[in-house]
Scaffold this motif. Structure first.
Motif, mmCIF file in Angstrom:
data_model
loop_
_atom_site.group_PDB
_atom_site.id
_atom_site.type_symbol
_atom_site.label_atom_id
_atom_site.label_comp_id
_atom_site.label_asym_id
_atom_site.label_seq_id
_atom_site.Cartn_x
_atom_site.Cartn_y
_atom_site.Cartn_z
ATOM 1 N N GLU A 176 43.678 42.402 39.721
ATOM 2 C CA GLU A 176 43.376 41.110 40.325
ATOM 3 C C GLU A 176 42.091 41.187 41.145
ATOM 4 O O GLU A 176 41.601 42.275 41.464
ATOM 5 C CB GLU A 176 44.535 40.661 41.218
ATOM 6 N N ALA A 177 41.554 40.022 41.509
ATOM 7 C CA ALA A 177 40.380 39.969 42.373
ATOM 8 C C ALA A 177 40.713 40.639 43.705
ATOM 9 O O ALA A 177 41.759 40.379 44.296
ATOM 10 C CB ALA A 177 39.947 38.522 42.596
ATOM 11 N N GLY A 178 39.833 41.494 44.161
ATOM 12 C CA GLY A 178 40.061 42.236 45.400
ATOM 13 C C GLY A 178 40.572 43.642 45.182
ATOM 14 O O GLY A 178 40.568 44.459 46.104
ATOM 15 N N ASP A 179 41.012 43.952 43.949
ATOM 16 C CA ASP A 179 41.515 45.300 43.645
ATOM 17 C C ASP A 179 40.352 46.277 43.492
ATOM 18 O O ASP A 179 39.308 45.939 42.938
ATOM 19 C CB ASP A 179 42.338 45.293 42.352
ATOM 20 N N ASP A 180 40.553 47.511 43.964
ATOM 21 C CA ASP A 180 39.573 48.573 43.772
ATOM 22 C C ASP A 180 39.823 49.244 42.419
ATOM 23 O O ASP A 180 40.970 49.543 42.078
ATOM 24 C CB ASP A 180 39.674 49.621 44.891
ATOM 25 N N VAL A 181 38.770 49.477 41.680
ATOM 26 C CA VAL A 181 38.890 50.094 40.353
ATOM 27 C C VAL A 181 37.857 51.196 40.211
ATOM 28 O O VAL A 181 36.827 51.198 40.904
ATOM 29 C CB VAL A 181 38.697 49.053 39.222
ATOM 30 N N GLU A 182 38.135 52.135 39.318
ATOM 31 C CA GLU A 182 37.211 53.228 39.033
ATOM 32 C C GLU A 182 36.731 53.139 37.587
ATOM 33 O O GLU A 182 37.350 52.467 36.760
ATOM 34 C CB GLU A 182 37.899 54.574 39.268
ATOM 35 N N VAL A 183 35.631 53.819 37.324
ATOM 36 C CA VAL A 183 35.093 53.846 35.958
ATOM 37 C C VAL A 183 36.155 54.422 35.017
ATOM 38 O O VAL A 183 36.744 55.458 35.291
ATOM 39 C CB VAL A 183 33.817 54.704 35.901
ATOM 40 N N GLY A 184 36.418 53.708 33.931
ATOM 41 C CA GLY A 184 37.428 54.140 32.969
ATOM 42 C C GLY A 184 38.772 53.463 33.129
ATOM 43 O O GLY A 184 39.620 53.546 32.237
ATOM 44 N N ASP A 185 38.995 52.767 34.262
ATOM 45 C CA ASP A 185 40.265 52.068 34.464
ATOM 46 C C ASP A 185 40.395 50.903 33.480
ATOM 47 O O ASP A 185 39.425 50.176 33.228
ATOM 48 C CB ASP A 185 40.368 51.527 35.897
ATOM 49 N N VAL A 186 41.612 50.705 32.961
ATOM 50 C CA VAL A 186 41.882 49.563 32.081
ATOM 51 C C VAL A 186 42.132 48.345 32.960
ATOM 52 O O VAL A 186 43.023 48.355 33.808
ATOM 53 C CB VAL A 186 43.101 49.824 31.177
#
Length: 435
Positions: free
Chosen positions: A61-71
């Motif tokens: 969702e908007a506001g979530d932290d994600v890393e390179v490679g995350d689906v």
């Protein structure tokens, strides 16, 4: 079903925060269409769809932290816009549930009976082995108790039937540790209460999550102070000559170059001239080496709603006043509109920050690591100044500040650098002659 992952953004960027989804579940997308805006510590970038189809699932969702490679989402290549993909996924889920329900109930019941009879046999054999009819324990529990030297009569069983299992023995063995934990618990609670006293308020407050950029700014500023021997030296500059020159040339300059003649081009030229005289301020430390840079890429601190960014004016020594002013204007607009590219923020050799635009009279700017020098400009104020012939005149004066890394820049060199900037600003015709 195809997965959409966070792509490789740049070598120095491995994570980000989802700022905004540009599509929603059920929307049809084509390969290459932007689907979300990702906020990184440097710039905001758009993530594009890797496949054509319908957005079947949004995993972040908007506001979530994600890393390179995350689906972050899934695309149904055979789906139709308007929710068909959702229906198909629901149908597949229902199918799985029906398959699970169709398993023979008799097999489950037989498995339960076998497990129960096995436990009963283990209990009966444990009674015979133990010689104590009042203690019911599994063979594994008795063996573990012997290994740990524990008395089964002192072990409490969690089983409703009173049967002691290996996990009960393990819990009993950890009894002393548990007591220590219980004793330490009040201390931890007190610490937690103390912490809560600092963060909880009786009166209304508003909590706002820090943006990715603000978190990075906070982290880098603290690191700059912790990892450098930062010191600041000050001087003041008489702006009379620059203001007179601007007044005389500003209309002609704007007609010719279609850009206003500001103060920043003068200070940029002055900084480049001073850096040529004092090259250690145009260097950085790498391990046990000093890297002296033979180029003059000057960072310009720009304030935006989301925090400070420092785009870089490349090869400032090769640009004229008009070229510098145009570059500064272009980069400032891109910063405000969140359109800066990564290569426009990287690789600066020295930074200028102008707090005077907000009314600052004096400050100690923090280094933009790994750079070892930053020049702070401040507000112009009319002050009474004693002239060389002892007369007193009212002059437009500005305080300037140089923060530097004392590990490689000595105080003498820093002071002389600032004096050189002062000299060039107070006699700007030298800057014009030098180009």
């Amino acid at each position: 079903m195809k997965e959409i992952k966070v792509p490789e953004l740049a070598e120095s960027i491995t994570e980000g925060t989802i700022a905004e989804w540009l599509v929603k579940k059920g929307d049809k997308v084509e390969k290459g269409d932007p689907i979300l805006e990702l906020e990184t510590d440097k710039v905001n970038v758009e993530v594009n769809a890797d496949h054509s189809g319908v957005i079947a699932e949004v995993l972040k969702e908007a506001g979530d932290d994600v890393e390179v490679g995350d689906v972050i989402a899934k695309v149904d290549e055979n789906g139709e816009a308007g929710g068909s993909s959702e229906d198909s996924s629901e149908k597949s889920e229902q199918k799985e549930e029906s398959e699970q329900k169709s398993e023979p109930k008799e097999e489950k019941q037989e498995a339960k009976k076998e497990e129960a009879s096995k436990e009963d046999k283990e209990t009966e054999s444990s009674k015979e082995e133990g010689g104590k009819g009042d203690i019911v324990a599994t063979p594994a529990a008795r063996k573990r108790a012997r290994e740990l030297g524990l008395d089964l009569s002192e072990i409490t069983a969690r089983d409703p039937l009173g049967r002691i299992r290996p996990e009960d023995v393990e819990d009993a063995a950890k009894g002393s540790k548990s007591e220590d934990t219980k004793q330490a618990a009040p201390k931890q609670e007190k610490k937690q209460e103390t912490k809560n006293e600092k963060t909880e308020f009786e009166k209304p407050v508003e909590r706002v999550k820090m943006s990715r950029r603000r978190q990075t700014i906070a982290k880098r500023l603290v690191e700059a102070q912790q990892n450098s021997a930062m010191l600041t030296t000050f001087n003041e500059v008489d702006m009379s000559a620059v203001m007179k020159l601007r007044s005389e040339r500003k209309e002609e300059f704007q007609k010719k170059h279609d850009i206003k003649l500001g103060f920043m081009s003068f200070f940029t030229k002055a900084v480049v001239g001073a850096l040529k005289d004092f090259p250690l301020l145009n260097a950085e430390i790498q391990g046990n080496e000093i890297v002296k840079k033979k180029f003059y890429d000057i960072g310009m601190a720009v304030s935006t709603d989301e925090g400070l960014v420092v785009p870089v004016v490349r090869d400032a020594d090769r640009l004229g006043f008009a070229g510098i002013e145009k570059d500064i204007s272009r980069l400032a607009k891109k910063a405000i509109n969140k359109e800066l590219q990564l290569d426009e923020l990287q690789g600066g050799s020295f930074t200028i920050t102008n707090g005077g635009t907000f009314g600052s009279m004096l400050s100690t700017p923090i280094l933009n690591a790994p750079q070892v020098g930053i020049l702070g400009l401040h507000n112009i104020q009319k002050r009474a100044v004693v002239m060389p012939d002892d007369t007193i005149e009212v002059r437009p004066m500005m305080y300037i500040a140089l923060s530097y890394d004392h590990r490689i820049v000595d105080g003498k060199e820093a002071v002389q650098f600032l004096v050189r900037v002062k000299e060039l600003i107070e006699d700007p015709y030298d800057l014009l002659l030098e180009g």
